[in-house]
Design a protein around this motif. Structure first.
Motif, PDB file in Angstrom:
ATOM      1  N   GLY A 187       0.786  -1.228   0.000  1.00  0.00           N
ATOM      2  CA  GLY A 187       0.000   0.000   0.000  1.00  0.00           C
ATOM      3  C   GLY A 187       0.822   1.284   0.000  1.00  0.00           C
ATOM      4  O   GLY A 187       0.247   2.374   0.130  1.00  0.00           O
ATOM      5  N   TRP A 188       2.098   1.158  -0.089  1.00  0.00           N
ATOM      6  CA  TRP A 188       2.941   2.368  -0.033  1.00  0.00           C
ATOM      7  C   TRP A 188       2.787   3.181  -1.304  1.00  0.00           C
ATOM      8  O   TRP A 188       2.746   2.641  -2.416  1.00  0.00           O
ATOM      9  CB  TRP A 188       4.399   1.946   0.153  1.00  0.00           C
ATOM     10  CG  TRP A 188       5.341   3.140   0.200  1.00  0.00           C
ATOM     11  CD1 TRP A 188       5.623   3.913   1.267  1.00  0.00           C
ATOM     12  CD2 TRP A 188       6.113   3.645  -0.892  1.00  0.00           C
ATOM     13  NE1 TRP A 188       6.519   4.892   0.952  1.00  0.00           N
ATOM     14  CE2 TRP A 188       6.846   4.758  -0.392  1.00  0.00           C
ATOM     15  CE3 TRP A 188       6.234   3.297  -2.252  1.00  0.00           C
ATOM     16  CZ2 TRP A 188       7.701   5.517  -1.196  1.00  0.00           C
ATOM     17  CZ3 TRP A 188       7.084   4.057  -3.056  1.00  0.00           C
ATOM     18  CH2 TRP A 188       7.809   5.140  -2.522  1.00  0.00           C
ATOM     19  N   GLN A 189       2.739   4.514  -1.136  1.00  0.00           N
ATOM     20  CA  GLN A 189       2.692   5.452  -2.240  1.00  0.00           C
ATOM     21  C   GLN A 189       3.833   6.444  -2.097  1.00  0.00           C
ATOM     22  O   GLN A 189       4.234   6.781  -0.981  1.00  0.00           O
ATOM     23  CB  GLN A 189       1.355   6.222  -2.246  1.00  0.00           C
ATOM     24  CG  GLN A 189       0.128   5.348  -2.438  1.00  0.00           C
ATOM     25  CD  GLN A 189       0.096   4.713  -3.820  1.00  0.00           C
ATOM     26  OE1 GLN A 189       0.625   5.270  -4.790  1.00  0.00           O
ATOM     27  NE2 GLN A 189      -0.514   3.524  -3.923  1.00  0.00           N
ATOM     28  N   PRO A 190       4.414   6.896  -3.205  1.00  0.00           N
ATOM     29  CA  PRO A 190       5.498   7.891  -3.122  1.00  0.00           C
ATOM     30  C   PRO A 190       5.056   9.105  -2.322  1.00  0.00           C
ATOM     31  O   PRO A 190       3.935   9.605  -2.473  1.00  0.00           O
ATOM     32  CB  PRO A 190       5.759   8.227  -4.591  1.00  0.00           C
ATOM     33  CG  PRO A 190       5.305   7.032  -5.348  1.00  0.00           C
ATOM     34  CD  PRO A 190       4.122   6.520  -4.610  1.00  0.00           C
ATOM     35  N   GLY A 191       5.923   9.560  -1.472  1.00  0.00           N
ATOM     36  CA  GLY A 191       5.628  10.703  -0.618  1.00  0.00           C
ATOM     37  C   GLY A 191       4.913  10.350   0.667  1.00  0.00           C
ATOM     38  O   GLY A 191       4.644  11.212   1.497  1.00  0.00           O
TER      39      GLY A 191
END
Length: 924
Positions: A323-327
């Motif tokens: 679930g990680w997103q940039p930023g």
């Protein structure tokens, strides 16, 4: 019918009925026992078809569950209901009591005519020729029928006892044979479970041997019962012969001889109790097997739970990565899993099973292998230490290769956790770079997350369930422990060589190889080390090799006396316990233990003083040896009716004027009063403590002491003086000023026996209501420990503890109480547990003391304590030099500050070391 005929018919009929009843009861008891053996026989085939899987917990449960119930518990339960041995013993005892009652109701004498007696019992007599002379007697003569009957019955019962003992022996062996089928199955199952491998031929051989034993016991019992019936049939002839001889005065002296039948009954009862104990051993070990399986299940479940936590942590971390997103700035998931080392897990598992064994198993059980019908001159009674045997076996396998599976499981879990932490570090580093705004930071963050995903995915594929691995390891260890425990039980029951003779070749060879290999390795290693040491010592001695220099340490610290801080443990003790063991002089005379001789000496001094005779007492002992306690109790017991004047020299007194002022203040006299006249004018008892502060070892330092001794000598008819000195001060002052010549009684408070010290402690402890448990002494070499018990050198934990305590305290009560506080390990659940006294290595501390330190310690002991200034005066050195000496001893933990006076004294914990160091240099 004449009176004689009626009496004979009644007595002989009752006698025969009692005998028949005994035979019937013995026959029924044996038939019940034989039926039990027959009922076990069909189970042999069922047991032979069972398959046992190595390392399977289900197989272990089945062994101590269904198999144990069918092969042993059910037969033993029927045996307890039928009680064949007990009924046979009761029948023999009842038969004996009934015969006693029969003879008791016979008349002591009976007037009979010889012809009538011959016609009544003659045809039944064993020696019928005795009846012919009687036929010619016409005059009545007294017949001693009671004594004659009793003599015959005693003799007949002793002859019967041999056969009865044989029958009871066969029944005892048959009762033990109830266990044999279970033991054969159990040994086969444990061999499979612990990984040793199945041996069907040995099981078949054990079954064949048991069937042959059953048949042999049946034949022997039937033969013995037949002989008993024959003896009973012949009993009427013997009884008739005894009545024919009753007209002659019987040998009544034989009636007063010791009756061996009582000893036979005790032996048979003890034999039956030992066999029932053997049954109970098997039952309790089966119960412990079931409980151990439960503990093993819990341990395996805890490993599975730990494995589940690791998978949960992997899933949570993998989900976060997916679930990680940039930023994104959300924190990483927190760790979940908590790993337990294999050593800790095995220790907890073994400790839990050991606690169960303490609750289930007996500490010691008496046993015997029934081989004698009657007691012999040398009985082979044995003792089986069941709980220690099982715990020793569990301790041996708990740290061996049997639990290697747990270490492997721990390694897999640790590798998994390490990979998770590695993935965390990768992500953390990448995100730190990305958030720092460096060029290419976002790309680095994405790559770090992808790499972490790869690590997590790989670890998910690699991680496998470990229940089977852990279960196999623990079950094999438990099966091996039970095998060794059962082996120790059989060795205690049969003896080593008889046990080996009962086994087949492969098992005997394996056992001898295992046992001989273990001791052979230990003996070879000891022999090799001794040879190496002796060879190198010989080379150094003749000069072919140089003594190696000691390795230089990076840091060298001065040896000091370290004492553990036991404040936390002491605060956990109940308030009553802390009150009982206060480090204060005894006020209650019941706590004064082992002081009878000292109190008798003070009583004698009081009586001489009452008679106006010159008397004075000096009480000698180290600080804490009980001088104040002795005076407290003497005030109540010895000096009752008198108000003693009690004082203590809290500060150093060096001249006569200071001594006079001190005594006037203690006696509450005016400043201008004549001290000697006042002492002579009124009868007093003066108790003076800490007299070692009345001098200083220097020129003109003994004036105060000489003044005190002069007053004691001049007033001892009216004033009873009791002066207290420490031992070293008395020895020095006796040489310096002859202090011993002044006193009529010298009491040594240091004459404390080890038993007195132990009783003083246990008296206080017993009043607390806590139970007491002592730890065993530290284990020495296993081979040495093995030899100590047969040689009778093994001591109980309590005795070893108090011996060590007495040695370390030197019989000083205060030191012993302080050491007792220090060695309290815990106080929970109403039980006070003591750890074994630590071995004191005095050499590093003693060798580190220089000549000046030793002389300083000698002076401190002689004076009871010294200040910096007093130390400087004693040695004629500057005060800063004296300060350096004392502070150096303070840093070593040898001295401490005087609690109620200025100066420094030797710590009670260091007294043993200090006196040992001074004794080595002849300074005591």
């Amino acid at each position: 019918m004449s009176e004689l005929s009626q009496l004979w018919e009644s007595f002989s009929g009752d006698f025969e009925a009692r005998n028949q009843r005994l035979i019937e009861e013995l026959q029924a008891s044996w038939q019940d026992l034989a039926g039990l053996l027959d009922a076990v026989e069909p189970e042999l085939a069922w047991a032979g078809e069972r398959k046992w899987e190595a390392g399977k917990l289900d197989s272990l449960r089945a062994l101590f569950g269904e198999a144990a119930n069918r092969m042993l518990l059910a037969p033993l339960a029927r045996n307890e209901r039928l009680r064949p041995q007990g009924r046979a013993l009761a029948a023999i005892e009842d038969h004996r009591a009934a015969l006693d009652d029969l003879t008791r109701h016979l008349p002591a004498t009976l007037e009979v005519i010889g012809r009538e007696l011959a016609e009544t019992v003659g045809p039944l007599a064993a020696a019928s020729w005795r009846s012919y002379p009687l036929r010619w007697r016409r005059k009545p003569r007294p017949a001693h029928v009671r004594a004659a009957s009793r003599l015959f019955l005693q003799s007949w019962q002793r002859r019967q006892a041999k056969l009865q003992g044989e029958l009871l022996l066969w029944m005892a062996q048959a009762s033990l044979a109830l266990i044999d089928p279970w033991q054969a199955l159990r040994d086969e199952a444990l061999r499979c479970l612990d990984g040793s491998g199945s041996d069907p031929k040995e099981y078949e051989s054990d079954c064949e041997r048991w069937l042959a034993l059953k048949q042999r016991l049946r034949q022997r019992a039937e033969r013995t019962l037949g002989r008993l019936r024959a003896r009973v049939g012949e009993s009427q002839k013997g009884l008739a012969g005894a009545w024919l001889r009753s007209t002659v005065s019987p040998e009544t002296a034989n009636l007063a001889q010791p009756d061996p039948l009582t000893d036979y009954g005790v032996y048979w009862s003890r034999q039956r109790a030992a066999i029932l104990a053997q049954h109970d051993i098997e039952r309790r070990l089966i119960e412990l097997g079931g409980l151990s399986a439960e503990e093993t299940e819990r341990t395996v479940d805890s490993i599975e739970t730990e494995h589940g936590q690791l998978l949960q942590e992997l899933e949570a971390f993998g989900g976060w990565l997916e679930g990680w997103q940039p930023g994104q700035t959300a924190a990483l998931p927190s760790p979940i899993a908590e790993l337990v080392s294999a050593e800790d897990r095995v220790r907890y598992w073994a400790a839990a099973i050991s606690r169960r064994s303490n609750a289930v198993l007996h500490a010691s059980i008496e046993t015997i292998e029934p081989r004698r019908a009657l007691p012999g001159w040398r009985q082979r009674w044995g003792q089986i230490r069941l709980a220690p045997a099982f715990q020793a076996a569990l301790g041996r396998v708990g740290t061996a290769e049997y639990v290697s599976g747990l270490k492997e499981a721990e390694g897999i879990h640790r590798r998994t956790l390490r990979e998770i932490e590695r993935a965390r570090e990768v992500v953390t580093y990448g995100l730190e770079v990305g958030h720092a705004g460096e060029p290419g930071g976002e790309q680095i963050a994405r790559e770090s997350v992808e790499n972490a995903k790869s690590l997590v995915a790989f670890q998910k594929k690699k991680t496998r369930p470990l229940r089977r691995l852990a279960e196999a390891s623990l079950v094999e260890a438990l099966a091996a422990a039970f095998s060794q425990c059962y082996g120790a039980v059989e060795e205690g029951r049969f003896g080593l060589w008889s046990r080996l003779a009962r086994q087949r070749g492969r098992r005997t060879a394996a056992y001898l190889f295992q046992r001989g290999g273990r001791y052979g390795q230990e003996g070879s290693r000891l022999l090799w080390d001794w040879g190496q040491t002796a060879y190198r010592g010989a080379l150094i001695e003749i000069g072919l090799e140089r003594q190696r220099d000691q390795r230089l340490d990076h840091v060298t610290r001065r040896a000091a006396l370290e004492v553990d801080d036991r404040t936390e443990v002491y605060q956990q003790l109940p308030m009553i316990y802390r009150r009982l063991f206060r480090l204060e002089p005894v006020q209650d005379p019941r706590f004064l233990v082992g002081r009878e001789a000292e109190m008798a000496a003070l009583t004698e001094a009081r009586e001489r003083w009452n008679a106006a005779k010159p008397v004075s007492v000096v009480l000698i002992g180290e600080r804490g040896s009980g001088k104040s306690s002795l005076l407290n109790c003497a005030t109540v017991r010895v000096f009752s009716g008198v108000e003693p004047i009690r004082a203590s020299l809290c500060e150093r007194i060096l001249d006569a004027a200071q001594m006079d002022a001190f005594l006037r203040q203690a006696l509450q006299l005016p400043a201008d009063a004549d001290l000697l006249e006042s002492l002579r004018a009124e009868r007093r008892v003066i108790l003076l403590e800490e007299v070692e502060r009345a001098f200083l070892r220097r020129v003109d330092g003994f004036d105060a002491l000489r003044r005190l001794l002069s007053l004691v000598a001049d007033s001892c008819r009216t004033t009873l003086w009791v002066l207290c000195l420490n031992q070293l001060a008395f020895k020095f002052l006796n040489a310096a000023v002859g202090v011993e010549q002044v006193f009529s009684h010298r009491i040594n408070a240091m004459s404390v026996e080890p038993e007195h010290l132990k009783n003083a402690i246990l008296l206080r402890h017993n009043l607390s209501g806590l139970r007491l448990r002592f730890a065993r002494p530290p284990s020495r070499h296993p081979l040495v420990e093995r030899l100590r018990r047969p040689l009778g050198l093994d001591r109980r934990a309590r005795e070893a503890f108090f011996d060590a305590l007495y040695q370390q305290s030197e019989g000083v009560f205060r030191s012993a109480f302080e050491l007792w506080h220090r060695y309290i390990d815990s106080a929970h659940g109403g039980v006070l547990r003591m750890r074994f006294p630590d071995a004191v290595d005095a050499d590093p501390l003693i060798t580190g003391l220089g000549r000046e330190d030793l002389f300083t310690l000698q002076a401190v002991l002689q004076h009871g304590g010294l200040t910096f200034a007093e130390c400087a005066q004693v040695f004629c050195i500057p005060e800063h030099s004296a300060r350096a000496r004392i502070e150096g001893l303070l840093d070593r933990g040898i001295l401490e500050r005087e609690p109620g006076a200025p100066g420094w004294r030797v710590r009670s914990e260091a007294g043993y070391l200090v006196r040992k160091a001074l004794d080595r240099q002849n300074l005591l």
